[in-house]
Design a protein around this motif. Structure first.
Motif, PDB file in Angstrom:
ATOM      1  N   HIS A   1     -58.444 117.217 -41.494  1.00  0.00           N
ATOM      2  CA  HIS A   1     -59.109 118.446 -41.028  1.00  0.00           C
ATOM      3  C   HIS A   1     -59.736 118.246 -39.651  1.00  0.00           C
ATOM      4  O   HIS A   1     -59.993 119.226 -38.949  1.00  0.00           O
ATOM      5  CB  HIS A   1     -60.119 118.948 -42.059  1.00  0.00           C
ATOM      6  N   ARG A   2     -59.927 117.007 -39.263  1.00  0.00           N
ATOM      7  CA  ARG A   2     -60.389 116.743 -37.899  1.00  0.00           C
ATOM      8  C   ARG A   2     -59.319 117.136 -36.878  1.00  0.00           C
ATOM      9  O   ARG A   2     -59.641 117.521 -35.751  1.00  0.00           O
ATOM     10  CB  ARG A   2     -60.741 115.256 -37.746  1.00  0.00           C
TER      11      ARG A   2
ATOM     12  N   ASP B   1     -60.001 120.671 -36.186  1.00  0.00           N
ATOM     13  CA  ASP B   1     -61.195 120.780 -35.336  1.00  0.00           C
ATOM     14  C   ASP B   1     -60.855 120.521 -33.872  1.00  0.00           C
ATOM     15  O   ASP B   1     -61.234 121.284 -32.982  1.00  0.00           O
ATOM     16  CB  ASP B   1     -62.266 119.758 -35.753  1.00  0.00           C
TER      17      ASP B   1
ATOM     18  N   ARG C   1     -60.928 123.232 -30.866  1.00  0.00           N
ATOM     19  CA  ARG C   1     -61.957 123.066 -29.833  1.00  0.00           C
ATOM     20  C   ARG C   1     -61.388 122.835 -28.442  1.00  0.00           C
ATOM     21  O   ARG C   1     -62.102 123.005 -27.455  1.00  0.00           O
ATOM     22  CB  ARG C   1     -62.902 121.927 -30.238  1.00  0.00           C
TER      23      ARG C   1
ATOM     24  N   ASP D   1     -68.100 115.829 -30.905  1.00  0.00           N
ATOM     25  CA  ASP D   1     -66.673 115.656 -31.159  1.00  0.00           C
ATOM     26  C   ASP D   1     -66.047 115.006 -29.933  1.00  0.00           C
ATOM     27  O   ASP D   1     -65.666 115.682 -28.970  1.00  0.00           O
ATOM     28  CB  ASP D   1     -66.030 117.021 -31.438  1.00  0.00           C
TER      29      ASP D   1
END
Length: 200
Positions: A102-103, A106, A110, A121
């Motif tokens: 799931h990163r 992200d 982003r 992050d």
């Protein structure tokens, strides 16, 4: 700093990401993805960004625009969300734990933010910084010119300005509530054409 100083992660996920990119994206879009990864790695060195997950950064960079291609375009989701979900599927198959895969979502989402705090992050910050250079021409003098020229020779820009400009305009018209509309309203088409990298 040379390309040879930045090793490609030798993992199932990294190989899979590149295979997806080269199979579904145009050569110009895949070259943009690879330049973005190299710029991100270079900015990590120049800016002293530490604690970077190199495999996560590579997979996210290589897939960050895959949501724009016909096969993965989503009728309602933004292209960065659609691409992030491609990344989740790929890394699930590669055996990544749920939180780490799931990163990828992200980081890809982003990359279209106006800015990303590196303390929140690191990979998202680096990919946003890198794509800002490759698309909008941000911070062109902050990386060594010899390295920049080497990257451009290895992964030429080709028709990126025309292709990505048309793509993001299309995304903005069909999905006006997504980041694509902000990019278009912010003059991304003109920025692509005027990017100083086009002159190197």
């Amino acid at each position: 700093m040379r390309i040879s100083d930045i090793p490609v992660p030798d993992t199932t996920a990294a190989r899979g990401a590149l295979a997806l990119a080269t199979e579904y994206q145009t050569p110009a879009l895949t070259a943009h993805a690879l330049r973005s990864w190299l710029w991100a790695e270079a900015f990590a060195l120049v800016d002293g960004v530490t604690g970077v997950d190199r495999e996560l950064l590579y997979v996210s960079a290589v897939l960050h625009d895959i949501g724009t291609v016909t096969e993965f375009d989503n009728h309602s989701l933004s292209y960065e969300h659609a691409g992030g979900h491609v990344g989740i599927a790929l890394t699930a198959g590669a055996g990544w734990a749920r939180e780490r895969r799931h990163r990828v979502l992200d980081v890809i989402v982003r990359h279209n933010w106006p800015s990303v705090d590196p303390s929140m992050d690191a990979e998202g910050h680096l990919l946003e910084t890198a794509t800002a250079l490759d698309i909008s021409g941000s911070r062109p003098g902050d990386l060594p010119e010899v390295f920049v020229r080497e990257v451009l020779a290895a992964h030429p820009r080709g028709a990126l300005a025309a292709e990505f400009g048309a793509c993001v305009v299309d995304q903005a018209s069909r999905k006006p509530d997504t980041a694509a509309r902000r990019l278009v309203d912010g003059g991304v088409v003109a920025k692509l054409a005027a990017n100083p990298l086009e002159l190197l």
